[in-house]
Design a protein around this motif. Structure first.
Motif, PDB file in Angstrom:
ATOM      1  N   PRO A 428       0.815  -1.221   0.000  1.00  0.00           N
ATOM      2  CA  PRO A 428       0.000   0.000   0.000  1.00  0.00           C
ATOM      3  C   PRO A 428       0.843   1.262   0.000  1.00  0.00           C
ATOM      4  O   PRO A 428       0.481   2.262  -0.620  1.00  0.00           O
ATOM      5  N   GLY A 429       1.998   1.208   0.694  1.00  0.00           N
ATOM      6  CA  GLY A 429       2.840   2.395   0.792  1.00  0.00           C
ATOM      7  C   GLY A 429       3.309   2.921  -0.546  1.00  0.00           C
ATOM      8  O   GLY A 429       3.532   4.130  -0.698  1.00  0.00           O
ATOM      9  N   GLU A 430       3.444   2.039  -1.545  1.00  0.00           N
ATOM     10  CA  GLU A 430       3.886   2.475  -2.860  1.00  0.00           C
ATOM     11  C   GLU A 430       2.858   3.423  -3.489  1.00  0.00           C
ATOM     12  O   GLU A 430       3.207   4.462  -4.055  1.00  0.00           O
ATOM     13  N   ILE A 431       1.570   3.062  -3.366  1.00  0.00           N
ATOM     14  CA  ILE A 431       0.500   3.895  -3.930  1.00  0.00           C
ATOM     15  C   ILE A 431       0.277   5.124  -3.055  1.00  0.00           C
ATOM     16  O   ILE A 431       0.044   6.233  -3.550  1.00  0.00           O
ATOM     17  N   GLU A 432       0.374   4.925  -1.737  1.00  0.00           N
ATOM     18  CA  GLU A 432       0.164   6.042  -0.808  1.00  0.00           C
ATOM     19  C   GLU A 432       1.205   7.144  -1.016  1.00  0.00           C
ATOM     20  O   GLU A 432       0.877   8.332  -0.995  1.00  0.00           O
ATOM     21  N   ARG A 456      -9.467  -4.950  -6.000  1.00  0.00           N
ATOM     22  CA  ARG A 456      -9.105  -3.581  -6.402  1.00  0.00           C
ATOM     23  C   ARG A 456      -8.744  -2.794  -5.154  1.00  0.00           C
ATOM     24  O   ARG A 456      -9.116  -3.159  -4.038  1.00  0.00           O
ATOM     25  N   CYS A 457      -8.029  -1.692  -5.351  1.00  0.00           N
ATOM     26  CA  CYS A 457      -7.677  -0.887  -4.190  1.00  0.00           C
ATOM     27  C   CYS A 457      -8.535   0.374  -4.127  1.00  0.00           C
ATOM     28  O   CYS A 457      -8.992   0.895  -5.155  1.00  0.00           O
ATOM     29  N   VAL A 458      -8.764   0.819  -2.895  1.00  0.00           N
ATOM     30  CA  VAL A 458      -9.534   2.031  -2.607  1.00  0.00           C
ATOM     31  C   VAL A 458      -8.646   2.933  -1.751  1.00  0.00           C
ATOM     32  O   VAL A 458      -7.991   2.465  -0.813  1.00  0.00           O
ATOM     33  N   ALA A 459      -8.619   4.204  -2.089  1.00  0.00           N
ATOM     34  CA  ALA A 459      -7.782   5.159  -1.363  1.00  0.00           C
ATOM     35  C   ALA A 459      -8.628   6.092  -0.516  1.00  0.00           C
ATOM     36  O   ALA A 459      -9.695   6.548  -0.955  1.00  0.00           O
ATOM     37  N   PHE A 460      -8.158   6.378   0.692  1.00  0.00           N
ATOM     38  CA  PHE A 460      -8.727   7.406   1.555  1.00  0.00           C
ATOM     39  C   PHE A 460      -7.699   8.527   1.660  1.00  0.00           C
ATOM     40  O   PHE A 460      -6.533   8.277   2.000  1.00  0.00           O
ATOM     41  N   TYR A 488      -3.207  -1.614 -12.614  1.00  0.00           N
ATOM     42  CA  TYR A 488      -3.809  -2.371 -11.525  1.00  0.00           C
ATOM     43  C   TYR A 488      -3.583  -1.731 -10.161  1.00  0.00           C
ATOM     44  O   TYR A 488      -4.218  -2.102  -9.179  1.00  0.00           O
ATOM     45  N   LYS A 489      -2.639  -0.756 -10.086  1.00  0.00           N
ATOM     46  CA  LYS A 489      -2.380  -0.080  -8.814  1.00  0.00           C
ATOM     47  C   LYS A 489      -3.215   1.187  -8.650  1.00  0.00           C
ATOM     48  O   LYS A 489      -3.211   1.786  -7.570  1.00  0.00           O
ATOM     49  N   VAL A 490      -3.900   1.620  -9.693  1.00  0.00           N
ATOM     50  CA  VAL A 490      -4.695   2.842  -9.628  1.00  0.00           C
ATOM     51  C   VAL A 490      -5.984   2.560  -8.862  1.00  0.00           C
ATOM     52  O   VAL A 490      -6.718   1.628  -9.198  1.00  0.00           O
ATOM     53  N   PRO A 491      -6.281   3.333  -7.811  1.00  0.00           N
ATOM     54  CA  PRO A 491      -7.484   3.063  -7.001  1.00  0.00           C
ATOM     55  C   PRO A 491      -8.766   3.106  -7.821  1.00  0.00           C
ATOM     56  O   PRO A 491      -8.934   3.966  -8.699  1.00  0.00           O
ATOM     57  N   ALA A 492      -9.648   2.173  -7.513  1.00  0.00           N
ATOM     58  CA  ALA A 492     -10.968   2.176  -8.146  1.00  0.00           C
ATOM     59  C   ALA A 492     -11.832   3.307  -7.601  1.00  0.00           C
ATOM     60  O   ALA A 492     -12.738   3.795  -8.293  1.00  0.00           O
ATOM     61  N   ARG A 493     -11.590   3.713  -6.376  1.00  0.00           N
ATOM     62  CA  ARG A 493     -12.308   4.827  -5.745  1.00  0.00           C
ATOM     63  C   ARG A 493     -11.312   5.622  -4.912  1.00  0.00           C
ATOM     64  O   ARG A 493     -10.372   5.057  -4.332  1.00  0.00           O
ATOM     65  N   ILE A 494     -11.535   6.932  -4.835  1.00  0.00           N
ATOM     66  CA  ILE A 494     -10.796   7.803  -3.918  1.00  0.00           C
ATOM     67  C   ILE A 494     -11.811   8.569  -3.088  1.00  0.00           C
ATOM     68  O   ILE A 494     -12.650   9.283  -3.631  1.00  0.00           O
ATOM     69  N   TYR A 495     -11.741   8.395  -1.782  1.00  0.00           N
ATOM     70  CA  TYR A 495     -12.670   9.061  -0.861  1.00  0.00           C
ATOM     71  C   TYR A 495     -11.889  10.032   0.015  1.00  0.00           C
ATOM     72  O   TYR A 495     -10.794   9.725   0.485  1.00  0.00           O
ATOM     73  N   PHE A 496     -12.482  11.215   0.259  1.00  0.00           N
ATOM     74  CA  PHE A 496     -11.853  12.215   1.120  1.00  0.00           C
ATOM     75  C   PHE A 496     -12.394  12.106   2.531  1.00  0.00           C
ATOM     76  O   PHE A 496     -13.603  11.957   2.742  1.00  0.00           O
ATOM     77  N   VAL A 497     -11.494  12.141   3.503  1.00  0.00           N
ATOM     78  CA  VAL A 497     -11.869  12.040   4.918  1.00  0.00           C
ATOM     79  C   VAL A 497     -11.094  13.099   5.705  1.00  0.00           C
ATOM     80  O   VAL A 497     -10.073  13.624   5.245  1.00  0.00           O
TER      81      VAL A 497
END
Length: 527
Positions: A428-432, A456-460, A488-497
């Motif tokens: 995860p750290g690579e995408i983060e 798939r990955c999801v990013a917050f 394949y590393k691009v998040p399917a969703r990005i949510y803001f928190v």
């Protein structure tokens, strides 16, 4: 292979009749391949490549790829395998960590614009890289000087003396790290060739009866290990330059292929193209890695249609096909990840993650492995190597599993937070880290979820609290990541928190990834 010869060259059985490889219907004999290796070794030497120098190989599955590996072995040079799905950030990291002096690259392949990806890599990021060698063209637009890879067009040179030290690094695979960018797993001729022979013997491969469809990329251990094993056995290898289900099915059926290895999704796509009750009557061992939900149902359907799937286990560090299920196993056990080690010298044990002691049969813990196929270490990273190897020489896999008690074992899941995306293990750290480099992003966390049957990955993301700065938009972040990372590393969703859920433990404040996964599932469901 002679008992005292652990070179890659020893795997080429020139006395065996028939083709070594078939590329797009064109056979390449073992004698022809040996000549291409000699031509390539001379070509590399003419480019100034010698002992200890690193050559990055950014190619699809082609004869040049394999010739470069064997030629590098002859010179004592090292090949760094580059995933063709890599984009600029990943490519720059690999080139920097490996200190590659030369990169052999495709001019173009399908929708991949190699030149455009290279254009986004600054020369200052990869100071060791001196030139590019282009396959399929004289030159491509780039910051570096280009030469044409024309080794096969030149007359066969005098045979250069072979490097005798088979324990030097010869091949570097990438594997997931805990921070940005993967580590490089170093293997020698000895680790590669001994494991190849172990597989050939364990599967009792015969040049007269067996054949392989190589449909996995050579840049990874799954594709390369199976290739070397069947080469060692003298078996004809049919090669796909890149996987597509329709041509795979055609080769499997028309050439009556007996062995193939791939992911569950690859076999699912192949079987979906035919309604025949027994589409592949010659299939003997189709080894698969389970990356998607529903793999047990797939294996049962395949079994009913005469396509025997076998669970297996491996990693870049101990190589793919480290172990596999056996035909005599009960079906439910045969399709589980794990199985029986290929090498009779391999040892597998399980360590209780709570107590730190070795676990008895049937008790889950971290899998530890000692085997001739074990890697030399992480290239230019002695600290990571020390952390990965026990005092008595076992590799700490970071995988959870259990021993069965009959000599086999079961792989259950990956320890920690590493994600399996697109068939690849991703930290995860690579995408983060890529997200945190974007304007307007203060922090980011990434988790994996099951989205429509695919991992798939999801990013917050926590937006930066700067009054003069526009808040980032999910579409803009996705667009930037698509330029920098494999799809394949691009998040399917990005949510803001506003903040991440955390827990205050004795070892400090930790982010609750389990809560983040649940939040991701809930938000996707509400859509």
């Amino acid at each position: 292979m002679h008992a005292d010869d652990f070179s890659l060259q020893s795997l080429i059985r020139t006395e065996t009749a028939g083709a070594a490889f078939v590329f797009d219907g064109t056979p390449v004999s073992r004698a022809e391949f040996s000549q291409k290796v000699e031509q390539t070794a001379a070509w590399l030497a003419a480019q100034g490549i010698g002992k200890g120098d690193v050559v990055a190989v950014w190619l699809v599955n082609r004869i040049e790829w394999i010739a470069l590996l064997f030629a590098a072995a002859r010179l004592g040079a090292v090949v760094a395998a580059v995933n063709t799905r890599y984009r600029s950030a990943e490519l720059a990291h690999l080139l920097k960590v490996s200190s590659a002096r030369l990169m052999v690259v495709e001019a173009a392949f399908r929708s991949i614009d190699f030149a455009a990806i290279l254009a986004d890599v600054a020369k200052a990021e990869v100071p060791a890289l001196q030139k590019l060698a282009v396959v399929g063209a004289d030159v491509i637009p780039a910051h570096w000087p280009c030469v044409r890879f024309d080794a096969f067009e030149k007359p066969c040179p005098p045979r250069p003396p072979a490097e005798s030290d088979v324990d030097l690094p010869v091949l570097l695979y990438t594997t997931s790290g805990t921070t940005k960018g993967p580590k490089l797993v170093a293997h020698s001729q000895r680790t590669l060739s001994t494991h190849a022979v172990s597989i050939a013997e364990a599967l009792t491969l015969s040049p007269q009866r067996h054949s392989l469809l190589a449909m996995l990329p050579f840049c990874g251990t799954f594709g390369m290990t199976s290739l070397l094993a069947f080469l060692a056995a003298g078996v004809t290898i049919h090669v796909l330059d890149a996987f597509e289900a329709a041509p795979a099915l055609t080769i499997l059926s028309e050439h009556r292929i007996t062995h193939a290895f791939g992911s569950d999704e690859m076999f699912r796509r192949i079987l979906a193209l035919t309604d025949a009750p027994r589409p592949l009557p010659k299939a003997e061992v189709f080894g698969f890695a389970a990356f998607q939900p529903g793999w047990r149902e797939l294996a049962a359907e395949a079994e009913a249609r005469g396509v025997p799937l076998f669970g297996l286990y491996g990693s870049s560090e101990v190589q793919a096909l480290f172990s596999i299920g056996r035909a005599g196993d009960a079906f439910a056990e045969r399709i589980e990840g794990g199985g029986w080690p290929m090498s009779p010298q391999a040892r597998v044990r399980v360590r209780d993650t709570e107590t730190g002691s070795l676990a008895p049969h049937g008790v889950s813990g971290e899998i530890e492995i000692s085997a001739p196929s074990r890697f030399l270490g992480y290239f230019h990273n002695p600290e990571a190597t020390r952390d990965a190897i026990t005092a008595d020489g076992f590799f700490r896999t970071g995988d959870i599993g259990r021993l069965r008690g009959d000599g086999s074992f079961v792989y259950e899941t990956r320890a920690g937070d590493a994600m399996r995306l697109g068939g690849f293990l991703v930290a995860p750290g690579e995408i983060e880290d890529e997200l945190k480099s974007c304007p307007g992003v203060a922090d980011a966390q990434v988790v994996a979820v099951d989205l429509k049957g695919q991992a798939r990955c999801v990013a917050f993301v926590i937006p930066a609290q700067e009054p003069q700065q526009e808040p980032p938009q999910p579409e803009a972040l996705v667009a930037r990541l698509r330029e920098r990372l494999a799809g394949y590393k691009v998040p399917a969703r990005i949510y803001f928190v506003g903040a991440f859920p955390v827990t205050d433990s004795a070892n400090g404040i930790k982010i609750q990834r389990t809560r983040l996964r649940a939040m991701a599932v809930d938000r996707i469901a509400s859509e």
